[in-house]
Design an enzyme around this catalytic site. Sequence first.
Site, short mmCIF file in Angstrom:
data_model
loop_
_atom_site.label_atom_id
_atom_site.label_comp_id
_atom_site.label_asym_id
_atom_site.label_seq_id
_atom_site.Cartn_x
_atom_site.Cartn_y
_atom_site.Cartn_z
N PRO A 29 22.08 -51.21 -85.87
CA PRO A 29 22.12 -51.17 -84.40
C PRO A 29 20.71 -51.19 -83.83
O PRO A 29 19.78 -50.62 -84.41
CB PRO A 29 22.83 -49.85 -84.10
CG PRO A 29 22.61 -49.01 -85.32
CD PRO A 29 22.56 -49.96 -86.47
N LYS A 30 20.55 -51.87 -82.70
CA LYS A 30 19.26 -51.89 -82.01
C LYS A 30 19.27 -50.82 -80.94
O LYS A 30 19.93 -50.95 -79.91
CB LYS A 30 18.99 -53.26 -81.39
CG LYS A 30 17.60 -53.36 -80.76
CD LYS A 30 17.37 -54.69 -80.10
CE LYS A 30 15.94 -54.77 -79.55
NZ LYS A 30 15.61 -53.66 -78.63
N PHE A 31 18.52 -49.73 -81.19
CA PHE A 31 18.49 -48.61 -80.26
C PHE A 31 17.48 -48.87 -79.14
O PHE A 31 16.48 -49.57 -79.32
CB PHE A 31 18.13 -47.32 -80.99
CG PHE A 31 19.19 -46.84 -81.93
CD1 PHE A 31 20.52 -46.85 -81.57
CD2 PHE A 31 18.86 -46.37 -83.19
CE1 PHE A 31 21.50 -46.40 -82.43
CE2 PHE A 31 19.84 -45.91 -84.06
CZ PHE A 31 21.16 -45.93 -83.68
N GLU A 176 21.53 -51.53 -77.73
CA GLU A 176 21.22 -52.77 -77.02
C GLU A 176 21.72 -54.02 -77.72
O GLU A 176 21.79 -55.08 -77.11
CB GLU A 176 19.72 -52.91 -76.84
CG GLU A 176 19.07 -51.87 -75.97
CD GLU A 176 17.61 -52.19 -75.76
OE1 GLU A 176 17.20 -52.28 -74.60
OE2 GLU A 176 16.87 -52.37 -76.76
#
Length: 326
Positions: A29-31, A176
Amino acid sequence: MSPVSYPLPPMAAVSTGELPVGEKWVYEPKFDGFRCLAHAVAGRARLHSRQLRSLTRYFPEIVAALAELGEDVVLDGELVVWQQGRLDFAALQERLQPSTAGAGRLAIAKPAAYVVFDLLARQGTDLRPLPWTERRGRLEGLLGARLPHGLVLMPTAADPAVGRLWMREHTASGIEGVVAKRVDQPYRAGARAWRKVKTRLTAEAVVGGVLGTLEEPEALIVGRYGAHGRLRVAGRTTPLPAAARAHLRDVLTAPAGDHPWPGVIPSARFGQRPSEPVAYVQVAPSVVVELEVDTAFEQDRWRHPARFMRSRPDLHPEEITQASSQ
């Protein structure tokens, strides 16, 4: 001493429209946070941003957590602040306090976490030439044996369906998008070799101004109505394509009376670092447009430029409120 020259340019991702699939790919996941390289040696730690600026004194709780590992390591990861059920980028920005005392107070009031996704060196051994899968195994071994408070191991998945689930179901928590990495790839400092897919949403907004002129609008300044019936600046668009400019010059008009916004707008309202105020041309707030936006929405505005999709003559401007769903 670590054999890695620190700080080093981090490995980066290039944006793409679709997740790559196949047995050679894994997904994270893109934090919504700050990219951070960390170097711990002899019980002392240093932090650097993606641009290689020092972050060490702003995050004393992370420095302490890294020192607690008790090993010489170079790590790559993301600094985040979790508040009220989601990642809070605005709170993370507040952590960049000019004073050491202020940084210490905020470390207690708005503690950060360091989400680690790569191990570049350990106990004098440079791990960058190893493929991702071996570095990941060694990272899990390091943090599995000892995980000080404030350090988090980045989730990862080999199934693209999980990556799509992160993008579809977890935007409200501050994810994101997804970063895809090849399992056989070494860590190449400065290379843009990963793949990044951002979650894209649609939203409506009211046009309150343009960059350029009414006859040749270059980009839109858009807003939404607040709880007290005031139109508040919510962001700006990317440069308009020629067809959009031709369409908008026919529907946008000059304001007939007072305008709800000042003649210049602080750059911070567009998610930029404070700089020169943005001058623009005011227009009558009578046109609603549909935008493609990402998930970086906080303090009632989009942090990144949106993409104009079309005008929405079927919607009345006062229907477009800050409470409207994205």
